[in-house]
Design a protein around this motif. Structure first.
Motif, mmCIF file in Angstrom:
data_model
loop_
_atom_site.group_PDB
_atom_site.id
_atom_site.type_symbol
_atom_site.label_atom_id
_atom_site.label_comp_id
_atom_site.label_asym_id
_atom_site.label_seq_id
_atom_site.Cartn_x
_atom_site.Cartn_y
_atom_site.Cartn_z
ATOM 1 N N LYS A 51 47.427 39.903 38.351
ATOM 2 C CA LYS A 51 46.089 39.409 39.237
ATOM 3 C C LYS A 51 46.842 38.144 40.094
ATOM 4 C CE LYS A 51 42.465 41.010 36.540
ATOM 5 N NZ LYS A 51 41.286 40.574 35.752
ATOM 6 N N ALA A 52 47.608 37.416 39.600
ATOM 7 C CA ALA A 52 48.071 36.158 40.395
ATOM 8 C C ALA A 52 48.927 36.759 41.351
ATOM 9 C CB ALA A 52 48.441 35.209 39.478
ATOM 10 N N ARG A 53 49.779 37.795 40.809
ATOM 11 C CA ARG A 53 50.975 38.070 41.980
ATOM 12 C C ARG A 53 50.070 38.774 43.092
ATOM 13 N NH1 ARG A 53 55.160 42.443 40.031
ATOM 14 N NH2 ARG A 53 53.418 43.650 39.477
ATOM 15 N N GLU A 54 49.074 39.571 42.737
ATOM 16 C CA GLU A 54 48.265 40.090 44.226
ATOM 17 C C GLU A 54 47.758 39.187 44.876
ATOM 18 O OE1 GLU A 54 45.484 43.197 42.861
ATOM 19 O OE2 GLU A 54 46.565 43.874 41.273
ATOM 20 N N GLN A 55 47.430 38.056 44.176
ATOM 21 C CA GLN A 55 46.548 36.810 45.023
ATOM 22 C C GLN A 55 47.912 36.217 45.762
ATOM 23 O OE1 GLN A 55 44.496 34.054 42.828
ATOM 24 N NE2 GLN A 55 44.318 32.383 44.444
ATOM 25 N N ALA A 56 48.942 35.898 45.221
ATOM 26 C CA ALA A 56 50.029 35.447 46.021
ATOM 27 C C ALA A 56 50.416 36.222 47.399
ATOM 28 C CB ALA A 56 51.393 35.225 45.110
ATOM 29 N N TYR A 57 50.436 37.658 47.045
ATOM 30 C CA TYR A 57 50.731 38.467 48.147
ATOM 31 C C TYR A 57 49.715 38.467 49.262
ATOM 32 C CZ TYR A 57 54.457 40.909 45.447
ATOM 33 O OH TYR A 57 55.519 41.119 44.824
ATOM 34 N N ASP A 58 48.484 38.175 48.805
ATOM 35 C CA ASP A 58 47.291 38.019 49.898
ATOM 36 C C ASP A 58 47.415 36.602 50.546
ATOM 37 O OD1 ASP A 58 46.526 40.623 49.096
ATOM 38 O OD2 ASP A 58 44.943 39.624 47.985
ATOM 39 N N ASP A 59 47.808 35.825 49.749
ATOM 40 C CA ASP A 59 47.804 34.071 50.296
ATOM 41 C C ASP A 59 48.826 34.124 51.019
ATOM 42 O OD1 ASP A 59 45.718 33.733 48.764
ATOM 43 O OD2 ASP A 59 46.474 32.524 47.285
ATOM 44 N N LYS A 73 54.112 30.321 44.134
ATOM 45 C CA LYS A 73 52.965 30.585 44.413
ATOM 46 C C LYS A 73 52.009 31.251 43.194
ATOM 47 C CE LYS A 73 49.431 30.570 47.200
ATOM 48 N NZ LYS A 73 48.757 29.111 47.681
ATOM 49 N N ILE A 77 49.116 29.144 41.341
ATOM 50 C CA ILE A 77 47.879 30.004 40.853
ATOM 51 C C ILE A 77 47.570 29.832 39.443
ATOM 52 C CG2 ILE A 77 46.710 32.177 40.856
ATOM 53 C CD1 ILE A 77 48.411 32.794 43.377
#
Length: 167
Positions: A51-59, A73, A77
Motif C-alpha cells: 500500500k505504501a509503495r502504491e502511494q509512493a508511486y502516486d506521490d 518515500k 510514508i
C-alpha cells in the motif's frame, strides 16, 4: 540497539533477480532473508508495504521515482528507518548475492559470490551477509543455525561498501 525490548522496524524491498533463477529458489531465499532479519528488526507486513509503495508511486512524478527515491518515500510514508533489498544474479552456475541496508543516514552494501552453490549454501551466504550488515559476530561456532555452520563453501570474494547518503 538490539538489546532493547522493542525491535526497530524495517521493510524488505522485493528481491530482484537477473539470470535463470527458479522462482521457488527466489522465494526460499527471500523467506530466509526475512527470517534472519526478523531476529533484529520488526518486519513491516507485505500488505502494508505494498500500500505504501502504491502511494509512493502516486506521490512521485515518473522521473522522480528512482529506486532510492521510491524507497525513501516508502520509508517516509511508513515512518520506518530501515530498508533492506536483496539482489540475485545467476550466470553459468555462479550466483552473486547483494544485500543493501538503507537507513536515514547511510546506505551499506554487502555482497558475495558463490560458485555452483545449492539453495542451502545460498541461505548460509545470506545469513552471513545479514550478520555482517547488522554487526553481529559469530559468538558460538557450535550454534545449529544454518548460516553459522563450519562447512566450507566455495565462495569467491566478499566486498563491503559504506557511504553517506546525500539528500
Amino acid at each position: 540497539l538490539y538489546g532493547q525490548s522493542e525491535k526497530p522496524k524495517a521493510i524488505i524491498i522485493p528481491t530482484g533477480s537477473i539470470g535463470k533463477i527458479e522462482e521457488s529458489r527466489v522465494v526460499i531465499l527471500n523467506k530466509s532473508l526475512e527470517s534472519m532479519l526478523d531476529n533484529y528488526f520488526s518486519i513491516v507486513p507485505k500488505q502494508i508495504f505494498d500500500k505504501a509503495r502504491e502511494q509512493a508511486y502516486d506521490d512521485l512524478e515518473y522521473d522522480e521515482c528512482t529506486d532510492d527515491q521510491c524507497v525513501m518515500k516508502i520509508q517516509e510514508i511508513l515512518q520506518v528507518e530501515n530498508a533492506f533489498r536483496m539482489e540475485l544474479t545467476h550466470e553459468e552456475g555462479d550466483t552473486h548475492v547483494s544485500l543493501t541496508w538503507i537507513n536515514l543516514d547511510k546506505k551499506r552494501v554487502e555482497e558475495n559470490f558463490c560458485d555452483d552453490c545449492n539453495t542451502k549454501q545460498l541461505r548460509r551466504l545470506i545469513g552471513g551477509l545479514v550478520n555482517k550488515l547488522v554487526g553481529v559476530k559469530k559468538e558460538d561456532e557450535t550454534n545449529n543455525t544454518d548460516y553459522t555452520s563450519k562447512e566450507t563453501i566455495p565462495f569467491g570474494y566478499t566486498l563491503s561498501l559504506e557511504y553517506e547518503s546525500t539528500s
